[in-house]
Structures are given as C-alpha cells and as structure tokens.
Design a protein around this motif. Structure first.
Motif, short mmCIF file in Angstrom:
data_model
loop_
_atom_site.label_atom_id
_atom_site.label_comp_id
_atom_site.label_asym_id
_atom_site.label_seq_id
_atom_site.Cartn_x
_atom_site.Cartn_y
_atom_site.Cartn_z
N LYS A 108 4.22 36.41 21.45
CA LYS A 108 5.46 36.30 20.69
C LYS A 108 5.21 35.69 19.32
CE LYS A 108 9.08 34.62 22.75
NZ LYS A 108 9.96 33.84 23.66
N LYS A 109 4.34 34.69 19.27
CA LYS A 109 4.04 34.04 17.99
C LYS A 109 3.33 35.01 17.05
CE LYS A 109 1.72 30.12 15.90
NZ LYS A 109 0.92 28.93 16.09
N GLU A 110 2.41 35.79 17.58
CA GLU A 110 1.59 36.68 16.75
C GLU A 110 2.29 38.01 16.44
OE1 GLU A 110 -1.55 36.00 15.42
OE2 GLU A 110 -1.21 33.97 16.16
N LEU A 111 3.11 38.51 17.38
CA LEU A 111 3.64 39.87 17.26
C LEU A 111 5.15 39.95 17.09
CD1 LEU A 111 1.55 41.40 20.19
CD2 LEU A 111 1.10 41.68 17.74
N GLY A 112 5.84 38.84 17.34
CA GLY A 112 7.29 38.89 17.36
C GLY A 112 7.79 39.30 18.74
#
Length: 100
Positions: A70-74
């Motif tokens: 979630k942090k890296e890709l949304g």
C-alpha cells in the motif's frame, strides 16, 4: 524465491520456507524493509505458512506485505488486492468467517 516456490509446489514446505527466508535476508540487506521485492518474499513466506496451516503467522506475513505494498503502490494495485485476498483466506482458516 523461485526455488522456494518450486519446493512449495512440491509440497516440501520446510525447504520452501528455508529458501524464502534466505531470500528475505538477502533482500532486506540490500533493499531494506520497504521495497516491493521484500514484500513479495514476505508474502511468499505467508503462503508457505498458510499451507502448513499456521494461519496466525500467515496472517502476520500477509499484513506486513500489504502494508509495504500500500505504501509503495497505493490502494488500487492488483498486488494490494492479492494481499487483501490472502488476509481473507488466513482469517477464514482461523475460523473468523465474518472478518474474512
């Protein structure tokens, strides 16, 4: 990780786990905790734990992979959706049907 996946396909989960954990150590050393390769390996460890019916540890791994993804890709990426699906399967394995 590919070696670990091959062992997993052969249901040799102890060997799969050893290879995934070795890969995780290498990836964490070179890439740190956040990048996607680390999340992939953590997820793969969760898959092995799931097949070993160790749903608590699988859930921990899936949740860690989700947080990184979630942090890296949304929130709208297919790998994030896969993590949610894996979390649901682990919760189902724990008998937490409504939460799953």
């Amino acid at each position: 990780t590919l070696i670990g996946m091959c062992y997993g396909e052969q249901e040799e989960y102890d060997e799969a786990l050893k290879n995934h954990e070795r890969a995780l150590g290498i990836r964490q050393k070179f890439f740190g905790e956040e990048p996607l390769l680390t999340a992939e390996t953590i997820n793969n460890i969760g898959v092995v734990k799931f097949h070993q019916e160790n749903f608590n540890e699988a859930l921990q791994n899936y949740t860690t992979a989700l947080d990184i993804r979630k942090k890296e890709l949304g929130g709208s990426h297919e790998d994030v959706a896969l993590s949610y699906s894996n979390i649901g399967a682990a919760l189902y394995g724990q008998g937490k049907y409504e939460e799953a």
